[in-house]
Motif scaffolding. Structure first.
Motif, short mmCIF file in Angstrom:
data_model
loop_
_atom_site.label_atom_id
_atom_site.label_comp_id
_atom_site.label_asym_id
_atom_site.label_seq_id
_atom_site.Cartn_x
_atom_site.Cartn_y
_atom_site.Cartn_z
N ASP A 13 0.83 -1.21 0.00
CA ASP A 13 0.00 0.00 0.00
C ASP A 13 0.86 1.26 0.00
O ASP A 13 0.47 2.28 -0.55
CB ASP A 13 -0.91 0.03 1.23
CG ASP A 13 -2.27 -0.58 0.95
OD1 ASP A 13 -2.68 -0.63 -0.22
OD2 ASP A 13 -2.92 -0.99 1.91
N SER A 14 2.04 1.19 0.59
CA SER A 14 2.91 2.36 0.70
C SER A 14 3.38 2.87 -0.67
O SER A 14 3.84 4.00 -0.78
CB SER A 14 4.12 2.04 1.58
OG SER A 14 4.86 0.96 1.02
N THR A 21 -8.18 7.10 -2.23
CA THR A 21 -8.64 5.77 -1.84
C THR A 21 -9.46 5.12 -2.95
O THR A 21 -10.15 4.14 -2.71
CB THR A 21 -9.49 5.83 -0.56
OG1 THR A 21 -10.60 6.71 -0.78
CG2 THR A 21 -8.68 6.28 0.63
N TRP A 38 -9.60 1.36 -3.10
CA TRP A 38 -8.46 0.65 -2.53
C TRP A 38 -8.83 0.28 -1.10
O TRP A 38 -8.58 1.01 -0.15
CB TRP A 38 -7.21 1.50 -2.59
CG TRP A 38 -6.88 1.90 -4.01
CD1 TRP A 38 -6.92 1.07 -5.10
CD2 TRP A 38 -6.52 3.17 -4.49
NE1 TRP A 38 -6.58 1.78 -6.23
CE2 TRP A 38 -6.32 3.08 -5.88
CE3 TRP A 38 -6.33 4.41 -3.88
CZ2 TRP A 38 -5.96 4.15 -6.66
CZ3 TRP A 38 -5.96 5.48 -4.67
CH2 TRP A 38 -5.78 5.34 -6.03
N ARG A 41 -6.42 0.40 1.75
CA ARG A 41 -6.04 1.76 2.16
C ARG A 41 -7.09 2.33 3.11
O ARG A 41 -6.77 3.00 4.08
CB ARG A 41 -5.90 2.64 0.92
CG ARG A 41 -5.69 4.11 1.18
CD ARG A 41 -4.40 4.43 1.94
NE ARG A 41 -3.19 4.06 1.27
CZ ARG A 41 -2.54 4.77 0.37
NH1 ARG A 41 -3.01 5.93 0.00
NH2 ARG A 41 -1.43 4.35 -0.16
N GLU A 44 -7.33 -0.93 6.95
CA GLU A 44 -6.08 -1.68 7.00
C GLU A 44 -6.28 -3.15 7.39
O GLU A 44 -5.52 -4.01 6.94
CB GLU A 44 -5.10 -1.02 7.97
CG GLU A 44 -4.58 0.30 7.47
CD GLU A 44 -3.60 0.94 8.42
OE1 GLU A 44 -3.12 0.24 9.35
OE2 GLU A 44 -3.32 2.13 8.25
N LEU A 52 -1.91 -4.38 -1.45
CA LEU A 52 -3.06 -3.71 -2.03
C LEU A 52 -4.24 -4.67 -2.27
O LEU A 52 -4.08 -5.69 -2.92
CB LEU A 52 -2.64 -3.08 -3.37
CG LEU A 52 -3.70 -2.37 -4.17
CD1 LEU A 52 -4.30 -1.21 -3.38
CD2 LEU A 52 -3.12 -1.87 -5.49
#
Length: 58
Positions: A13-14, A21, A38, A41, A44, A52
């Motif tokens: 995700d980073s 989002t 997402w 995102r 979590e 992802l």
């Protein structure tokens, strides 16, 4: 009728832009996807590996 499916990617995700989002598209005959979020995102806990997770609406 709108349906949804989930797709997982081996992408942290980073690596995504910090702000955002997902997206919503305009209604056209050219696209099958109406929206994408997402999920990992936004929430979590939906991706324990931190990768992802995408939800597609069509």
């Amino acid at each position: 009728m709108i349906e949804a499916d989930y797709v997982g990617f081996d992408v942290p995700d980073s690596m995504l832009p910090a702000d955002g989002t997902g997206f919503i598209t305009a209604s056209t005959d050219e696209l099958f996807c109406n929206a994408c979020t997402w999920t990992s995102r936004k929430w979590e806990h939906t991706s324990k590996s931190g990768n992802l997770l995408v939800r597609l609406f069509y």
